[in-house]
Design an enzyme around this catalytic site. Structure first.
Site, PDB file in Angstrom:
ATOM      1  N   ASP A   1      28.989  39.832  39.898  1.00  0.00           N
ATOM      2  CA  ASP A   1      30.425  39.650  39.698  1.00  0.00           C
ATOM      3  C   ASP A   1      30.723  38.938  38.376  1.00  0.00           C
ATOM      4  O   ASP A   1      30.808  37.710  38.313  1.00  0.00           O
ATOM      5  CB  ASP A   1      30.995  38.862  40.878  1.00  0.00           C
ATOM      6  CG  ASP A   1      32.517  38.814  40.885  1.00  0.00           C
ATOM      7  OD1 ASP A   1      33.126  39.238  39.887  1.00  0.00           O
ATOM      8  OD2 ASP A   1      33.081  38.356  41.890  1.00  0.00           O
TER       9      ASP A   1
ATOM     10  N   TYR B   1      45.232  39.892  50.616  1.00  0.00           N
ATOM     11  CA  TYR B   1      46.078  40.007  49.436  1.00  0.00           C
ATOM     12  C   TYR B   1      47.478  39.473  49.727  1.00  0.00           C
ATOM     13  O   TYR B   1      47.902  39.369  50.880  1.00  0.00           O
ATOM     14  CB  TYR B   1      46.172  41.471  48.982  1.00  0.00           C
ATOM     15  CG  TYR B   1      44.855  42.027  48.502  1.00  0.00           C
ATOM     16  CD1 TYR B   1      44.416  41.802  47.199  1.00  0.00           C
ATOM     17  CD2 TYR B   1      44.031  42.749  49.361  1.00  0.00           C
ATOM     18  CE1 TYR B   1      43.191  42.290  46.769  1.00  0.00           C
ATOM     19  CE2 TYR B   1      42.811  43.246  48.935  1.00  0.00           C
ATOM     20  CZ  TYR B   1      42.402  43.010  47.631  1.00  0.00           C
ATOM     21  OH  TYR B   1      41.187  43.492  47.202  1.00  0.00           O
TER      22      TYR B   1
ATOM     23  N   GLN C   1      27.860  39.985  44.839  1.00  0.00           N
ATOM     24  CA  GLN C   1      28.281  38.691  44.305  1.00  0.00           C
ATOM     25  C   GLN C   1      27.506  38.298  43.054  1.00  0.00           C
ATOM     26  O   GLN C   1      28.060  37.741  42.108  1.00  0.00           O
ATOM     27  CB  GLN C   1      28.122  37.605  45.372  1.00  0.00           C
ATOM     28  CG  GLN C   1      29.185  37.659  46.450  1.00  0.00           C
ATOM     29  CD  GLN C   1      29.022  36.553  47.481  1.00  0.00           C
ATOM     30  OE1 GLN C   1      27.941  35.976  47.613  1.00  0.00           O
ATOM     31  NE2 GLN C   1      30.074  36.257  48.213  1.00  0.00           N
TER      32      GLN C   1
ATOM     33  N   SER D   1      34.008  36.692  38.256  1.00  0.00           N
ATOM     34  CA  SER D   1      33.905  35.353  38.832  1.00  0.00           C
ATOM     35  C   SER D   1      33.089  34.415  37.954  1.00  0.00           C
ATOM     36  O   SER D   1      33.464  33.260  37.737  1.00  0.00           O
ATOM     37  CB  SER D   1      33.284  35.425  40.236  1.00  0.00           C
ATOM     38  OG  SER D   1      34.168  36.054  41.137  1.00  0.00           O
TER      39      SER D   1
ATOM     40  N   ARG E   1      34.215  43.282  45.539  1.00  0.00           N
ATOM     41  CA  ARG E   1      33.982  41.941  46.075  1.00  0.00           C
ATOM     42  C   ARG E   1      33.321  42.041  47.444  1.00  0.00           C
ATOM     43  O   ARG E   1      33.945  41.832  48.479  1.00  0.00           O
ATOM     44  CB  ARG E   1      35.308  41.179  46.149  1.00  0.00           C
ATOM     45  CG  ARG E   1      35.943  40.907  44.780  1.00  0.00           C
ATOM     46  CD  ARG E   1      35.165  39.848  44.036  1.00  0.00           C
ATOM     47  NE  ARG E   1      35.660  39.599  42.698  1.00  0.00           N
ATOM     48  CZ  ARG E   1      36.644  38.748  42.396  1.00  0.00           C
ATOM     49  NH1 ARG E   1      37.273  38.109  43.353  1.00  0.00           N
ATOM     50  NH2 ARG E   1      37.002  38.562  41.137  1.00  0.00           N
TER      51      ARG E   1
END
Length: 378
Positions: free
Chosen positions: A130, A230, A127, A133, A122
């Protein structure tokens, strides 16, 4: 440089790894593209469209894969397909390596250079590659559409001469990519939306979409996120308080959508049987994690289960339920990834093994499993 796109072999897989748009761009990169006949039909792409874009169409998998330098797929190839790949071929796909170490070793033993696109880091540069996503975004949207289809009432409030129809109450569990799209879609359809997540930073994202955030917001919750973004492990006391709050909230909802997935682990159980039974008959729960064991007790993969009049929707491959859109986005992800492996000047494959995207996604090379997370333990 021969790029091959075979038809997916899994029964519930309707997506395809290339579209006419990406075929044109591969040809511009100097590649010859070969597509298996019928590969795009489930995504609304006839063979003629691939041919018009510059690809050749092969009659079967053996013909499509013969001599291919780069193979683009949606899912990990079956054993029979692996045998059709030449030694040294580059495979780019969602390889689902966690829990399937034997399959990854089979790719290594066949001499395949395998890249698992779902391991793409990430970072800003990645991007556009990805796949998680792009596909999760569609899954979140489709979850709301599926819920609305199963729900026996309208979602928005309606004021009519015959009376007022109240807005449906939708609760989204998990505010990642899928959850945020589910929130936005439910709001567009006029529902009253609430959401929860274990990360404090998610509260602002949830509220920016017009939903109410549900959580026990004590001091422990405020410290629940690491510097890397996280979630920290919460205390048993916090878990108890949060569970009580969620249980009481679920009992008042018409639709619940669960989206929690943890790479390499079984999906966390978020909704118990008692919570399911607390909902009114006619309510709907959509479990987007059903393929990984499910967030909802009683969810059945590939089925719409019923518990005391509450429907639990467990569709498999939810992005594939929007095959045309999912394929368009996925194919662009793979094109962007493949471009990192091609020298645009020489129009030849040139892998930089020190690149952080390559290091994060490469599973096998030179007959061995090279990714540290999947190497055989001593």
């Amino acid at each position: 440089m021969l790029v091959a796109v075979p038809t997916e072999t899994l029964a519930d897989e309707s997506r395809v790894a290339a579209t006419p748009e990406t075929v044109k761009k591969f040809v511009a990169l100097g590649a010859t593209v070969r597509v298996q006949a019928g590969a795009g039909l489930a995504s609304g792409i006839p063979d003629a469209d691939y041919e018009a874009a510059g690809a050749t169409v092969a009659g079967d998998a053996a013909a499509a894969l013969a001599g291919a330098d780069v193979v683009l797929k949606v899912r990990r190839p079956a054993e029979a397909e692996i045998g059709l790949l030449k030694n040294g071929a580059i495979l780019i796909a969602q390889l689902d390596p966690y829990g399937h170490e034997d399959a990854i070793r089979a790719l290594a033993e066949a001499g395949i250079i395998a890249f698992a696109t779902e391991l793409t880091p990430r970072i800003t540069r990645a991007q556009v590659m990805d796949v998680l996503s792009s596909q999760a975004n569609l899954a979140g949207y489709r979850a709301v559409i599926d819920a609305a289809a199963e729900y026996g009432r309208a979602l928005p409030m309606m004021m009519t001469a015959a009376g007022t129809v109240p807005a449906a109450r939708v609760f989204v569990m998990g505010a990642g990519v899928a959850g945020l799209q589910a929130i936005a879609t439910a709001r567009r359809l006029g529902a009253i939306v609430t959401a929860t997540d274990v990360r404090p930073a998610a509260k602002e994202q949830v509220e920016s979409l017009g939903a109410k955030f549900i959580a026990v917001e004590d001091e422990e919750f405020k410290q629940a996120e690491t510097a890397g973004g996280y979630a920290r492990e919460m205390s048993d006391e916090y878990k108890r308080k949060q569970s009580e709050l969620i249980a009481s909230h679920i009992a008042k909802q018409d639709i619940v959508i669960t989206t929690a997935l943890i790479p390499g682990r079984a999906a966390p159980r978020l909704v118990s049987d008692a919570m399911v039974r607390s909902m009114r008959p006619g309510s709907v729960i959509v479990d987007l994690a059903v393929e990984r064991g499910g967030n909802v007790e009683g969810a059945k993969p590939g089925e719409v289960a019923a518990v005391d009049g509450v429907k639990i929707v467990g569709h498999l491959n939810v992005p594939g339920r929007l095959a045309a859109t999912a394929s368009t986005l996925y194919a662009k992800n793979l094109l962007a990834f493949a471009e990192q492996l091609i020298d645009k000047q020489s129009k030849a494959i040139a892998i930089n093994w020190d690149d952080e995207i390559v290091k994060a996604t490469a599973l096998t090379r030179d007959g061995a499993v090279i990714h540290p997370a999947f190497q055989p333990k001593a």
